[in-house]
Design a protein around this motif. Structure first.
Motif, PDB file in Angstrom:
ATOM      1  N   GLU A 163       5.963  38.430 -23.090  1.00 10.93           N
ATOM      2  CA  GLU A 163       5.361  37.688 -24.194  1.00 10.93           C
ATOM      3  C   GLU A 163       3.839  37.603 -24.084  1.00 10.93           C
ATOM      4  N   VAL A 271       4.879  31.926 -36.266  1.00 14.14           N
ATOM      5  CA  VAL A 271       5.729  33.117 -36.307  1.00 14.14           C
ATOM      6  C   VAL A 271       5.383  33.910 -37.566  1.00 14.14           C
ATOM      7  N   ARG A 308       8.986  36.883 -36.037  1.00 11.22           N
ATOM      8  CA  ARG A 308       8.456  37.307 -34.751  1.00 11.22           C
ATOM      9  C   ARG A 308       7.258  36.435 -34.364  1.00 11.22           C
ATOM     10  N   THR A 309       7.190  36.076 -33.078  1.00 16.60           N
ATOM     11  CA  THR A 309       6.065  35.261 -32.608  1.00 16.60           C
ATOM     12  C   THR A 309       4.747  35.987 -32.868  1.00 16.60           C
TER      13      THR A 309
END
Length: 998
Positions: A163, A271, A308-309
């Motif tokens: 991440e 997001v 999606r982040t």
């Protein structure tokens, strides 16, 4: 040890054994993977033992043997290298490579097992050969595991890399977790050194690693490098001011892209949708769960799985927040010093919110040198400002020893904080909490203790009407009492003194308050002793009979707290507290469950005090009547798990005390066994465990009939299940011990056998290297019931399992008790050998006399003997191991081994058996036993030698060595022993030579 004249194979084996011991030593010094290396060490120890046995076998040198030795030596050296790496290499590097290490350990162990197996075809299939095959199989199946902490850290690293987590606090926490896992200090200097060593190790790896591995190395080094705790305070401060001075003086407004289109607020966790729009995660997920299937902005179809982040946006928002927070913290100090009290209160409120958000904000406050400003505000007249400051200082001090010291060193800080103790209760409580937090630091604690008036203010607060304030003041006084003896005396005189005075002579309302305070007070064991030294117990016990139920309850709670110290428990017994408590308990047993629970807890503490060293000289005044025992035990059937386990623990403790035998007899008389059998199936693990342990205690010297009446096949099944599945070693051992102790009646033994106990026992003994010693002891004791000579069919079933060689090996490696139990079983086996040996078949041919010699049979039993058919000690190679046990310091093991050996000279076997015993060195050992401190061993050796010395060859050989011990017995032994000793001296023809001694 092999010598220069020994065969080459013996020399090579000795070298391998030396390398093994070096590897074992290396495993004891590893920094990580301790349990895994202990396991490897255990395999190496067993391998060394087997190699030592091989040297004794005189195996012919061959190419196969030398090849096997070289192969084993190679893998032993690999094991040593692996252990050396874990001793010398960087700990962080080792932790991050723990999975590779586990793979290496498993491969090395399998290689060792395979190499060891090469020896199997070269030696006989029984004895050492079987041990080699068994150990090789265990090693080939061996598995190693990384710890949960190691696995968790690796998961966190992989998550951060995946991440692209750049949060410094994440890196800080990760590095602290690594430090805890590898066993190093979290001090900045230690972490910095360890990190630099790790980075150096990783840089060396980069030169040999492939491209993907090099990328991962760079990512891990970079991730941990973000942790600012590895930087010095000066480096962090320089970095902070360099960044802060480049930011300007005014906070920046957030960019439009920082706002969530749904909430209108700056996002925390943005997001992104496939169309490129960003939302606060919680807001968009809520939107989609409320039957909205379209994007709020584009109105196109949208699924939550498509979100999606937005890592880039999140990082930008975090940088913006940090920038503005730095500006706010840097600019707010001057506003806090303003004359406008409302402005000061608002700024302090904002500062409190900021430092509660992140530890990093606290560090920035410390760098901005806020401490002198905050401390100066403690002298202001505005109580709200002072209260804000006390809270902020406590937040800064919590969990940071260096900050506690910094606060204490700030001019007049401790004095000004102490002044707040004398103000209104809310402010005084905040000051007390801050002083308590600071008192964990040595310097701050000394300054608090020596601040004029501080102790007196704390003593005053200890009598506060506010229970929390009083309790906190007493706790702080306990902390300060470690500074010097004067403070101890002050606390004793000003704190406990008034408390006890009010207990003795104050109004009832005040007495009740004092007793309640005493019951709620957090005290160390030393503090509890100090309270009772002043006569508290004598004052509390009469309150147990008070008419006021609240006073009675408070006294019970106070006695529960104080009774946890053995000296106090014994004093309560002396003051006749037991009788009073039991009286209340039996009266309230059905009407007041909470009171019952508390009283039972006290009674348990009193029972535990009887097992302490201080109870040795004390007359027992505890549970003297059968009626009290019956009533207390009956509570098990009337109450829940808390009371049940404490009643059981009470009886466990009392059974171990000086009056234990009487209590055990009483428990058996009141049919407690029936209840305990039922409790062995209790769903509460603690209740069940204590029941099994008490059941075990009662079986040690119990009446056979009581157990035959209540213990049946179902109970035996339950006990075996506990042995196999319990998480508690003590409980599993107790269950096995019960099986060993139960009456050795045929019916009971049949139930135990049909339940599969023999299989469980043999499994434990066969895998004794992996079992706790106490479990092996219990299993070896239980085996004895299956080897009694009156049941030869059962003996055969035991022998057919192949366990006899296994238990013989335990004569070398087991504890004293295990050796005793094994010797008893071997002796019982041997008692049957004479009747089970098969006669030697006579050849019928007329020419048999001309061709060959007849088969002579067993040297002792004259027939055909085997280990499994006649249980012959000679065929089982048990003579030498049993003879070795005769040197044991454990008299029980020594006596059992002697009994087993003497089965070979029973009746008509005297001459043949004596020859075998002499060959094994047993006769010489028996002569030594004539001087044993154990009278039983002396007597048994004496009686045996009286028979053996009837044979001329032994009479002449041992005449000189046996003479003086025998004379000593005639002088100091019992009348019976004197007579036998004199008889032997007569056999030896030396009685007339020693007539002056008689």
């Amino acid at each position: 040890m092999a010598t220069s004249n020994a065969p080459p194979s013996d020399l090579l084996l000795s070298e391998v054994i030396q390398t093994i011991f070096e590897a074992i030593h290396a495993t004891k010094n590893v920094h990580l993977q301790n349990e895994n290396f202990k396991k490897l060490s255990l395999y190496l120890e067993k391998t060394a033992f087997i190699l030592q046995e091989l040297i004794k076998l005189d195996i012919n040198d061959s190419g196969s043997l030398l090849s096997a030795i070289n192969e084993l030596n190679k893998h032993v050296s690999e094991a040593k290298t692996l252990a050396d790496q874990y001793t010398n290499m960087n700990r962080i590097y080792l932790l991050l490579n723990s999975k590779k290490t586990v793979t290496s350990l498993e491969k090395n162990t399998k290689d060792l097992g395979a190499a060891l197996n090469l020896f199997a075809p070269l030696i006989p299939a029984n004895g050492v050969g079987e041990e080699i095959v068994n150990l090789s199989k265990i090693m080939s199946d061996s598995k190693y595991r990384i710890t949960f902490a190691e696995d968790d850290i690796m998961d966190k690293i992989e998550l951060a890399i995946r991440e692209r987590n750049v949060d410094r606090s994440y890196a800080n926490n990760l590095l602290v977790s690594i430090a805890d896992a590898v066993g190093i200090s979290t001090e900045q200097s230690v972490l910095r050194t360890e990190y630099e060593g790790f980075r150096h190790e990783m840089e060396k790896m980069e030169t040999t690693a492939d491209v993907p591995e090099t990328l991962q190395i760079e990512q891990i080094v970079g991730l941990l490098g973000k942790a600012d705790i590895i930087a010095t305070a000066e480096e962090r401060e320089k970095k902070y001011f360099s960044k802060r001075n480049s930011l300007g003086r005014q906070p920046l407004e957030p960019l439009q892209s920082f706002y969530c289109p749904i909430t209108g607020d700056v996002m925390e966790d943005p997001v992104e949708t496939p169309t490129g729009h960003s939302f606060e995660r919680g807001a968009i997920e809520k939107w989609l769960t409320e039957e909205n299937s379209l994007c709020p902005v584009t109105k196109t179809p949208l699924k939550s799985s498509a979100l999606r982040t937005n890592k880039t946006l999140r990082q930008s928002i975090e940088e913006w927040r940090d920038r503005n927070t730095m500006i706010v913290i840097g600019s707010m100090k001057s506003r806090i010093l303003s004359e406008d009290e409302e402005e000061v209160i608002i700024c302090l409120g904002k500062l409190k919110v900021l430092i509660l958000e992140r530890d990093l904000h606290q560090e920035w406050v410390m760098m901005e040198d806020y401490l002198p400003v905050l401390v100066s505000l403690l002298s202001t007249k505005n109580s709200e400002i002072r209260s804000h400051v006390l809270v902020i200082l406590r937040i800064l001090a919590t969990n940071h020893d260096d900050r506690k010291e910094s606060i204490a060193k700030t001019d007049d800080a401790i004095k000004l904080i102490a002044c707040s103790l004398a103000r209104k209760i809310e402010e005084s409580k905040l000051a007390l909490q801050l002083l308590t937090a600071l008192s964990d630091n040595d310097l701050a604690r000394n300054m608090i203790a020596n601040t004029q008036g501080c102790i007196l203010l704390l003593v005053t607060m200890s009598g506060s009407d506010d229970p929390q304030a009083a309790n906190d003041a007493k706790q702080l006084l306990d902390n300060l009492s470690s500074v010097n003896q004067n403070i101890v005396q002050m606390a004793k005189a000003n704190y406990f003194g008034p408390l006890l005075h009010l207990l003795a002579s104050g109004p009832e309302s005040v007495q009740l308050l004092m007793v309640e305070t005493l019951s709620e007070l957090e005290m160390t064991d030393h503090g509890k002793l100090m309270v009772c030294e002043n006569g508290t117990i004598e004052l509390l016990i009469p309150m147990l009979s008070h008419n006021d139920i609240d006073m009675k309850k408070a006294a019970i709670l106070a006695l529960e707290k104080l009774s946890g110290v053995p000296q106090n428990g014994l004093e309560m017994i002396r003051q006749n507290a037991t009788e009073i408590l039991l009286g209340i308990l039996f009266r309230e047993s059905l009407s007041n469950p909470i009171l019952v629970e508390k009283i039972v807890a006290i009674v348990m503490n009193l029972a535990l005090s009887l097992t302490s060293p201080e109870a040795d000289q004390m007359e027992n005044l505890f549970l003297e009547s059968e009626e009290d025992v019956f009533k207390l035990f009956s509570l098990i059937s009337l109450n829940g798990p808390n009371v049940q386990q404490n009643v059981l623990r009470t009886f466990l403790a009392v059974c171990q005390s000086a009056s234990g035998l009487n209590i055990r007899n009483t428990l058996r008389k009141i049919c407690s066994v029936q209840v305990l059998v039922q409790l062995c199936e209790h769903e509460n693990q603690t209740v069940r465990s204590n029941s099994v342990k008490l059941f075990c205690t009662l079986t040690k010297d119990g009446d056979d009939e009581a157990f035959m009446e209540h213990v049946g096949p179902k109970c035996v099944d339950t006990l075996l299940k506990i042995t196999n599945t319990s998480d508690s070693i003590e409980e599993a051992v107790a269950a096995m011990q019960i099986i060993s102790n139960l009456p050795r009646k045929p019916q009971m033994t049949q139930w135990i056998h049909e339940a599969g106990a023999l299989r469980v026992i043999i499994s434990i003994l066969s895998n004794h290297f992996h079992k706790p010693e106490i479990m092996v002891e219990s299993a070896s004791g239980a085996l004895c019931r299956f080897t009694i000579s009156s049941n030869q069919e059962l003996q055969k079933k035991v022998a057919e399992t192949g366990v006899i060689p296994v238990i013989i090996s335990l004569l070398d490696s087991g504890s004293g008790l295990t050796k005793k139990n094994i010797a008893v079983s071997l002796g019982q086996f041997s008692e049957s050998s004479n009747s089970l040996t098969r006669p030697v078949e006579q050849k019928s041919s007329l020419f048999a006399c001309c061709f060959g010699s007849p088969d002579m049979g067993c040297a002792v039993h004259s027939g055909i003997c085997t280990t499994e058919s006649s249980f012959c000690l000679l065929e089982a190679n048990a003579i030498n191991p049993l003879v070795k046990v005769l040197d044991e310091p454990d008299f029980g093991a020594c006596e059992a081994a002697l009994d087993a050996l003497l089965t070979l000279v029973n009746g008509e076997q005297l001459q043949k058996g004596s020859k075998v015993l002499e060959g094994g060195g047993a006769v010489a050992k028996m002569v030594k036993l004539l001087s044993s401190p154990s009278v039983r061993l002396q007597e048994k050796a004496l009686v045996a030698l009286e028979r053996i010395f009837r044979l001329p060859e032994y009479k002449q050989k041992y005449k000189m060595s046996a003479q003086m011990p025998l004379v000593e017995i005639t002088q100091r032994g019992s009348s019976g022993m004197k007579s036998v000793a004199a008889k032997i001296l007569a056999h030896l023809n030396v009685l007339h030579e020693q007539s002056s001694f008689f």
